[in-house]
Scaffold this motif. Structure first.
Motif, PDB file in Angstrom:
ATOM      1  N   HIS A  46       0.830  -1.206   0.000  1.00  0.00           N
ATOM      2  CA  HIS A  46       0.000   0.000   0.000  1.00  0.00           C
ATOM      3  C   HIS A  46       0.863   1.254   0.000  1.00  0.00           C
ATOM      4  CE1 HIS A  46      -3.366  -2.529   2.049  1.00  0.00           C
ATOM      5  NE2 HIS A  46      -3.403  -2.638   0.750  1.00  0.00           N
ATOM      6  N   ALA A  47       1.979   1.186   0.743  1.00  0.00           N
ATOM      7  CA  ALA A  47       2.876   2.343   0.769  1.00  0.00           C
ATOM      8  C   ALA A  47       3.408   2.631  -0.630  1.00  0.00           C
ATOM      9  CB  ALA A  47       4.021   2.093   1.738  1.00  0.00           C
ATOM     10  N   LEU A  48       3.734   1.558  -1.359  1.00  0.00           N
ATOM     11  CA  LEU A  48       4.229   1.750  -2.721  1.00  0.00           C
ATOM     12  C   LEU A  48       3.159   2.358  -3.613  1.00  0.00           C
ATOM     13  CD1 LEU A  48       6.396  -1.404  -3.441  1.00  0.00           C
ATOM     14  CD2 LEU A  48       7.118   0.975  -3.396  1.00  0.00           C
ATOM     15  N   ILE A  49       1.913   1.915  -3.428  1.00  0.00           N
ATOM     16  CA  ILE A  49       0.817   2.494  -4.220  1.00  0.00           C
ATOM     17  C   ILE A  49       0.740   3.989  -3.976  1.00  0.00           C
ATOM     18  CG2 ILE A  49      -1.680   2.528  -4.528  1.00  0.00           C
ATOM     19  CD1 ILE A  49      -1.746  -0.406  -3.943  1.00  0.00           C
ATOM     20  N   LEU A  50       0.893   4.368  -2.713  1.00  0.00           N
ATOM     21  CA  LEU A  50       0.843   5.800  -2.403  1.00  0.00           C
ATOM     22  C   LEU A  50       1.994   6.546  -3.059  1.00  0.00           C
ATOM     23  CD1 LEU A  50      -0.175   6.303   1.273  1.00  0.00           C
ATOM     24  CD2 LEU A  50      -1.415   6.801  -0.799  1.00  0.00           C
ATOM     25  N   ILE A  51       3.187   5.944  -3.018  1.00  0.00           N
ATOM     26  CA  ILE A  51       4.328   6.588  -3.649  1.00  0.00           C
ATOM     27  C   ILE A  51       4.048   6.767  -5.131  1.00  0.00           C
ATOM     28  CG2 ILE A  51       6.785   6.367  -4.132  1.00  0.00           C
ATOM     29  CD1 ILE A  51       6.401   6.849  -1.286  1.00  0.00           C
ATOM     30  N   ALA A  52       3.329   5.802  -5.710  1.00  0.00           N
ATOM     31  CA  ALA A  52       3.018   5.905  -7.134  1.00  0.00           C
ATOM     32  C   ALA A  52       2.103   7.085  -7.424  1.00  0.00           C
ATOM     33  CB  ALA A  52       2.384   4.603  -7.629  1.00  0.00           C
ATOM     34  N   THR A  53       1.359   7.569  -6.415  1.00  0.00           N
ATOM     35  CA  THR A  53       0.503   8.728  -6.674  1.00  0.00           C
ATOM     36  C   THR A  53       1.250  10.035  -6.537  1.00  0.00           C
ATOM     37  OG1 THR A  53      -0.183   8.945  -4.363  1.00  0.00           O
ATOM     38  CG2 THR A  53      -1.534   7.548  -5.773  1.00  0.00           C
ATOM     39  N   LEU A  54       2.541   9.954  -6.223  1.00  0.00           N
ATOM     40  CA  LEU A  54       3.318  11.183  -6.014  1.00  0.00           C
ATOM     41  C   LEU A  54       3.273  12.172  -7.181  1.00  0.00           C
ATOM     42  CD1 LEU A  54       6.536  10.356  -3.998  1.00  0.00           C
ATOM     43  CD2 LEU A  54       4.677  11.860  -3.393  1.00  0.00           C
ATOM     44  N   PRO A  55       3.317  11.707  -8.438  1.00  0.00           N
ATOM     45  CA  PRO A  55       3.275  12.683  -9.538  1.00  0.00           C
ATOM     46  C   PRO A  55       2.115  13.658  -9.430  1.00  0.00           C
ATOM     47  CG  PRO A  55       3.828  10.545 -10.403  1.00  0.00           C
ATOM     48  CD  PRO A  55       3.556  10.343  -8.946  1.00  0.00           C
ATOM     49  N   ILE A  56       0.935  13.172  -8.954  1.00  0.00           N
ATOM     50  CA  ILE A  56      -0.195  14.086  -8.807  1.00  0.00           C
ATOM     51  C   ILE A  56       0.131  15.131  -7.750  1.00  0.00           C
ATOM     52  CG2 ILE A  56      -2.644  14.259  -8.327  1.00  0.00           C
ATOM     53  CD1 ILE A  56      -2.927  11.374  -9.057  1.00  0.00           C
ATOM     54  N   LEU A  66       3.871   9.418   3.570  1.00  0.00           N
ATOM     55  CA  LEU A  66       3.524   8.289   4.418  1.00  0.00           C
ATOM     56  C   LEU A  66       3.288   8.733   5.854  1.00  0.00           C
ATOM     57  CD1 LEU A  66       5.849   5.493   3.073  1.00  0.00           C
ATOM     58  CD2 LEU A  66       3.400   5.750   2.784  1.00  0.00           C
ATOM     59  N   ILE A  67       4.044   9.717   6.294  1.00  0.00           N
ATOM     60  CA  ILE A  67       3.897  10.164   7.676  1.00  0.00           C
ATOM     61  C   ILE A  67       2.649  11.012   7.838  1.00  0.00           C
ATOM     62  CG2 ILE A  67       5.022  11.507   9.483  1.00  0.00           C
ATOM     63  CD1 ILE A  67       7.662  10.612   8.372  1.00  0.00           C
ATOM     64  N   TRP A  68       2.277  11.787   6.808  1.00  0.00           N
ATOM     65  CA  TRP A  68       1.077  12.613   6.899  1.00  0.00           C
ATOM     66  C   TRP A  68      -0.180  11.776   6.965  1.00  0.00           C
ATOM     67  CZ3 TRP A  68       2.804  15.996   2.201  1.00  0.00           C
ATOM     68  CH2 TRP A  68       3.796  16.896   2.637  1.00  0.00           C
ATOM     69  N   GLN A 115      -8.960   3.291  10.322  1.00  0.00           N
ATOM     70  CA  GLN A 115      -8.228   2.404  11.229  1.00  0.00           C
ATOM     71  C   GLN A 115      -7.606   1.231  10.495  1.00  0.00           C
ATOM     72  OE1 GLN A 115     -10.576   1.557  14.704  1.00  0.00           O
ATOM     73  NE2 GLN A 115     -10.227   3.689  15.308  1.00  0.00           N
ATOM     74  N   GLY A 116      -7.244   1.452   9.233  1.00  0.00           N
ATOM     75  CA  GLY A 116      -6.588   0.408   8.482  1.00  0.00           C
ATOM     76  C   GLY A 116      -7.553  -0.510   7.758  1.00  0.00           C
ATOM     77  N   GLY A 117      -8.848  -0.327   7.987  1.00  0.00           N
ATOM     78  CA  GLY A 117      -9.797  -1.266   7.393  1.00  0.00           C
ATOM     79  C   GLY A 117     -10.465  -0.738   6.147  1.00  0.00           C
ATOM     80  N   THR A 158      -6.579  -0.478   4.008  1.00  0.00           N
ATOM     81  CA  THR A 158      -5.952   0.833   4.095  1.00  0.00           C
ATOM     82  C   THR A 158      -4.843   0.827   5.140  1.00  0.00           C
ATOM     83  OG1 THR A 158      -7.578   1.599   5.694  1.00  0.00           O
ATOM     84  CG2 THR A 158      -8.005   2.090   3.387  1.00  0.00           C
ATOM     85  N   MET A 159      -4.290  -0.336   5.416  1.00  0.00           N
ATOM     86  CA  MET A 159      -3.232  -0.418   6.419  1.00  0.00           C
ATOM     87  C   MET A 159      -1.945   0.164   5.845  1.00  0.00           C
ATOM     88  SD  MET A 159      -2.633  -1.384   9.484  1.00  0.00           S
ATOM     89  CE  MET A 159      -3.678  -2.708  10.017  1.00  0.00           C
ATOM     90  N   LEU A 160      -1.379   1.110   6.571  1.00  0.00           N
ATOM     91  CA  LEU A 160      -0.121   1.721   6.152  1.00  0.00           C
ATOM     92  C   LEU A 160       0.918   1.502   7.247  1.00  0.00           C
ATOM     93  CD1 LEU A 160      -1.439   4.972   4.504  1.00  0.00           C
ATOM     94  CD2 LEU A 160      -0.268   3.086   3.397  1.00  0.00           C
ATOM     95  N   PRO A 161       2.203   1.558   6.870  1.00  0.00           N
ATOM     96  CA  PRO A 161       3.242   1.178   7.829  1.00  0.00           C
ATOM     97  C   PRO A 161       3.173   1.912   9.171  1.00  0.00           C
ATOM     98  CG  PRO A 161       4.207   1.404   5.665  1.00  0.00           C
ATOM     99  CD  PRO A 161       2.791   1.854   5.543  1.00  0.00           C
ATOM    100  N   GLU A 162       2.969   3.218   9.141  1.00  0.00           N
ATOM    101  CA  GLU A 162       3.008   3.893  10.436  1.00  0.00           C
ATOM    102  C   GLU A 162       1.840   3.479  11.323  1.00  0.00           C
ATOM    103  OE1 GLU A 162       4.445   7.768  10.326  1.00  0.00           O
ATOM    104  OE2 GLU A 162       4.159   8.091  12.462  1.00  0.00           O
TER     105      GLU A 162
END
Lengths: 296, 438, 318
Positions: free
Chosen positions: C93-103, C247-249, C259-261, C266-270
């Motif tokens: 999931h974290a990688l998916i979020l990183i993939a949205t970085l261009p936006i 990721l921290i935000w 709550q990750g569900g 929607t579970m993220l590392p932090e």
């Protein structure tokens, strides 16, 4: 002056393109841009307005009519917020730790940025990189050891402890921003001061700081926002003592089983108000200052 | 620049006097903070999430301090959903408050190293005053060390909206008693345009509020003690039946469609309060109870009953899942033990109990609560009958890993993403990953 | 007496090159000022960030059972993490979020360019877009929890304008939940990006624009060959901020919204660190996940930081 003429030049070339098209197309493009901007402005504002409306409902009214306008302007949530939390004390605590944190982090960043960019000494680049790399440490992962560090220093539950922690967390970004700004300041200004016999501190405070006011101001308002809003650090360091910040007090409005959205909304708006006011008062200055351009 | 720093003449004198005056005032204020002359005062710090409400705690602390003038109580209140993040570092650093709170059951047992076991004198008081305190003891056995004093009684009931039942053509004084009847009632309620059961699957509520009510149909008290000891695998047919029962609740179309992504509190409870759902399975004490719903829907419209049964002749089918509420104990590192135990004694006493009933509308553990002081709500009367037959609350016997896995698994089952068999497997994995159950 | 050109290097006297002279030279040219000035900042970050990080790493090598005394187990927690499907899914999931970085990087740029045109009301837009940023993250989470409810304002609006096909249960679908939360985070922070770019745009020197005008450059030519290169430092800065922060935000938002569900969609590392450390009371394992998260973010941002750093140093040399 410079800004206005730069804008004019930039816009006029766009106009030249547009002039080549029909006036209908030009109108369409202009209105299209405005429509898009308005849409995003609405998206930006609506959640806040929604929260404001919710804060004026009773819990029952909110449960039954979550979407509609409040029947009456009900300020009971606000009065309950003030009854439940000692708002003045919490407000004072927030002010103390936020301003302490901003002061400490700004001065430390100034020193660091100055030393790293203007006094090229051995290891300065390494120090710079090291400080910036501290940016990426997630707070949840270090919260137990961090609290232990603060306890070991004897700062548990004290203003100093929280101020130091906040300053440390804001340091990497502040150093980077100030260093980037300092790099654009020409060496001649500093040389001139040195010829007059100025020492390092004199150079920093009499030459660099006045010139960097826009950057410092922009950095300060960013720090103010996140330090005021932070929940984890004040919570763990102050831990329920009466030195907690306004945000901690607001979070307390939701008990274990007693979560009233209108009450929380009211509390959140009370905690938001100071930041909002600071922003409204200083935004023109800050934003204009941030956009004032470099010194060339 | 430099000249402005030093004012001249009159302004200078004025400036100096202002500085001196403010310094004197601050000094005076600082000196005032501190014990007034007289007997030495002990201050004890209590870490809590303020169960009930703020007014209640203000009143009880004021009354305690009046009865014990040499002790001052400083409540350190922390939001409930952040409580662990504040308490944890205190425990690892072995410093901080004199008294802390935790929920009865495994939550306090997991933290027993942070608490002082109650001395015999305290145990005697607890035995005398309280209906029950075993949730504060290791293994729910009062013969084992006990770590704190509870004062509130908590447990699961299902509330129903009499007006909605009437609207659906059902008898409001005769709500469904079995799941089969419940299904029939739900059909009628849905036909009349409302949601039948308000449900939310996020967080810890499914484990505490829903799981025990289905589990009572298949488990005995001995089974529950096996669950506590970690000796009842989730693959046991009884446990699988429980999971299947939970899955039935969400697969029969009885609940709101967004149940997997909302929490009972506040979202689903708000759904019930808004009069759009006919049933909600919540608790008897603190909040989202007969008092809160009575305020929202009118006391005469709210009824309370046990959850409908799946196996009507099961031994625990008509028992009440009861558990002590928050437990307050003295910390192992406290330097003010005598004063702290005095406060615990207060919590087990009559004044605290009557304030709990009056200010919070809660159910107290105190033996001799003045029945006349209780409000006259029909739902409360029903509840008082229900809690007369208590049994173990199996929800608090689950480890935190199991609690978490139960919610997440149920969310996925309700969305059709996994099967009950896969849910069972993940529950078993959670059990095996629970250090407290090895 | 020392003349300007005389150093110990070109001194011919034998005594000048002796040990004591070298030592004296070292002491006199030691960058006291430099180290002294960096001291406060260094002490702060070392004491409150580096030392906790190291302690966190030490903690991650221990087996913690609740609050009992921990046992040293070396890298076993990391081995456990490698085989843990929940951890794997979380970092996916974290990688998916990183993939949205261009936006994250481009949307504020587009808006900044549009505002820069100074069409009517530009000051209002500039001020309004920054407003979401000043709202505390936990507040944002609670606000959007109401907004994204199935019967909430967003869906009601979509139904009202005839797009009821899009009135999904935003926080319930396996992919829509994660993307919804990312969108909420974007809502929070895009104003900061707009401001950053605006400050970069307004510092473009006049002479460069003049020169390109004289060359007969049109709108698009000017945009790509003049404007964008000039704001490269701002672009780099914002990229680093987003990649290290995204990721921290997300943590307060995941906490308040899902709550990750449902399940762990929607579970993220932090959030997993929080769950493991504070709910499961497995501090060692939680710390290990935190350390891996730190390395993950450091890796992602290292490319941008290196670029930023080089760009910064190159500027002063020119």
């Amino acid at each position: 002056m410079r800004l206005v003429s730069a804008l004019r030049h930039f816009s006029s070339s766009k106009d030249r393109i547009l002039r080549d098209r029909s006036s209908a197309q030009k109108l369409f493009i202009n209105w299209g841009i405005t429509f898009l901007l308005v849409l995003i402005a609405v998206v930006s504002l609506y959640p806040l307005i929604f929260t404001l409306l919710n804060s004026l409902k009773t819990n029952t009214e909110f449960a039954q009519h979550p979407l509609s306008l409040p029947e009456r302007l009900n300020f009971s949530n606000y009065s309950e917020t003030f009854t439940r939390m000692n708002v003045p004390k919490l407000f004072l605590n927030s002010i103390i730790v936020t301003f302490g944190g901003i002061l400490l982090t700004t001065i430390s960043s100034l020193f660091l940025a100055f030393a790293v960019t203007k006094l090229k000494f051995r290891g300065s680049q390494f120090i710079f990189l090291f400080v910036i790399s501290m940016l990426v440490i997630p707070s949840q992962a270090i919260i137990y050891p961090l609290y232990q560090s603060i306890l070991d220093l004897g700062f548990g539950g004290t203003y100093q402890g929280l101020i130091l922690a906040l300053a440390a967390f804001g340091l990497p970004l502040g150093t980077y921003q100030l260093a980037a700004y300092f790099k654009t300041i020409p060496v001649e200004l500093i040389e001139a001061a040195r010829v007059d016999g100025a020492g390092h501190l004199r150079v920093l405070f009499s030459v660099l700081v006045p010139v960097s006011i826009p950057a410092i101001a922009a950095l300060s308002i960013l720090n103010f926002v996140w330090m005021w809003n932070d929940l984890l650090l004040p919570l763990v360091i102050m831990g329920g003592s009466d030195k907690g910040t306004l945000m901690v007090g607001v979070a307390l409005l939701s008990g274990q089983y007693d979560i009233s959205i209108p009450l929380i909304s009211a509390g959140l708006l009370v905690a938001l108000l100071p930041v909002f006011l600071v922003y409204m008062v200083f935004q023109r200055k800050i934003l204009a200052g941030a956009m004032a351009g470099s010194i060339r | 620049m430099k000249e402005r720093l030093f004012l001249k003449g009159k302004s200078r004198n004025l400036g100096i006097s202002i500085v001196v005056a403010s310094l004197t005032m601050s000094l005076a204020t600082v000196m005032q903070i501190g014990p007034s002359s007289g007997a030495p005062v002990t201050t004890i710090k209590v870490l809590s999430w303020e169960p009930g409400n703020a007014k209640f705690w203000k009143n009880t602390v004021a009354a305690f301090e009046k009865a014990n003038p040499t002790i001052k109580v400083k409540m350190q209140n922390v939001p409930n959903n952040q409580y662990m993040q504040v308490q944890g570092p205190y425990i690892t650093s072995k410093s901080g408050p004199d008294i802390m709170a935790n929920n009865a059951g495994l939550e306090i047992a997991d933290r027993k190293s942070a608490y002082l076991p109650l001395p015999a004198s305290m145990l005697a008081i607890a035995k005398k005053n309280l209906v029950s305190y075993s949730g504060a003891c290791l293994g729910f056995n009062p013969k084992n060390p006990c770590y704190g004093i509870p004062f509130s009684y908590q447990g699961n009931v299902m509330y129903y909206n009499k007006a909605l039942l009437t609207k659906a053509g059902l008898d409001p004084e005769n709500p469904p008693k079995t799941m089969a009847e419940f299904g029939v009632a739900c059909k009628a309620i849905k036909a009349s345009g409302n949601t039948c059961l308000a449900l939310g699957l996020q967080g810890q509520f499914p484990s505490y509020w829903d799981f025990p009510e289905i589990a009572r149909n298949y488990l005995t008290e001995a089974d529950m003690r096996s669950v506590l000891a970690g000796k009842m695998p989730w693959t046991n047919p009884k446990m699988v039946k429980v999971l299947q029962g939970l899955a039935t609740v969400t697969s029969s179309g009885w609940t709101n469609t967004d149940a997997p992504s909302i929490a009972m509190l506040p979202d689903a409870a708000n759904l019930f309060s808004s009069g759009k759902a006919a049933f909600a399975g919540t608790i008897i004490s603190d909040a989202v109870n007969w008092q809160a719903f009575g305020t929202a829907l009118g006391d005469e419209n709210v009824g309370a009953m046990l959850w409908p049964t799946l196996v009507s002749n099961a031994p625990l089918a008509n028992s009440f899942s009861g558990i002590e509420g928050s437990v307050y104990g003295v910390t192992a590192w406290s330097k003010n033990r005598a004063a702290s135990f005095k406060f615990l004694e207060w919590l087990a006493g009559p004044v605290h109990a009557s304030l709990w009933v009056k200010d919070v509308g809660g159910i107290s553990l105190y033996r001799n609560v003045d029945k006349k002081a209780l409000p006259s709500s029909p739902a409360l009367a029903q509840i008082l009958k229900i809690i007369a037959k208590p049994t173990l609350h199996v929800g608090v016997l689950l480890s935190s890993q199991e609690t978490d896995a139960l919610s997440r698994g149920w969310q996925q089952v309700a969305l059709g993403e996994i099967t009950v068999a896969e849910w069972t497997a993940s529950m078993q994995a959670a059990l095996e990953a629970s250090p407290s159950k090895q | 007496m020392k003349t300007r050109g005389a150093t110990w290097r070109n001194s011919s006297s034998e005594t000048d090159k002796s040990f004591f002279w070298i030592l004296r030279k070292r002491i006199m040219t030691f960058p006291y000022a430099g180290y002294l000035l960096t001291a406060p900042g260094l002490i702060l970050v070392i004491q409150f960030k580096l030392i906790p990080l190291i302690n966190g790493f030490l903690l991650s090598m221990q087996n913690t059972r609740g609050f009992e005394d921990p046992k040293f187990i070396g890298l076993e927690n990391y081995h456990r993490m490698w085989n843990d499907p929940v951890v794997q899914k979380t970092f996916l999931h974290a990688l998916i979020l990183i993939a949205t970085l261009p936006i994250w990087i481009l949307l504020p740029l587009i808006l900044a360019l549009l505002i820069f045109q100074e069409s009517p009301g530009w000051r209002f837009f500039r001020a309004t877009y920054f407003l979401p940023y000043i709202i505390a993250p936990i507040v944002v989470g609670i606000m959007f929890r109401q907004m994204l409810a199935p019967e909430g304002p967003l869906n009601s609006f979509l139904r009202a304008i005839g797009l009821s096909r899009f009135a999904l249960a935003w926080l319930q679908g396996p992919t829509s939940a994660l993307l919804s939360i990312a969108a909420v985070a974007l809502w929070s922070f895009f104003g900061l990006g707009v401001l950053t770019y605006l400050s970069g745009l307004s510092s473009i020197p006049l002479d460069i624009i003049e020169a390109s005008k004289l060359d007969g450059a049109g709108f698009w030519r000017m945009l790509f060959s003049v404007v964008l290169p000039s704001i490269k430092p701002m672009l780099g800065y914002w990229t680093v901020l987003c990649s290290s922060g995204v990721l921290i935000w997300m943590f307060p938002l995941v906490y308040a919204l899902s709550q990750g569900g449902p399940g762990i969609s929607t579970m993220l590392p932090e959030y997993l660190v929080f769950l493991t450390t504070f709910q499961f009371l497995d501090r060692g394992y939680g710390s290990a996940i935190g350390i891996v998260l730190f390395l993950f973010v450091a890796l992602i941002t290292s490319f941008s930081v290196r670029y930023m750093f080089q760009a910064g140093t190159r500027e002063t040399k020119s």
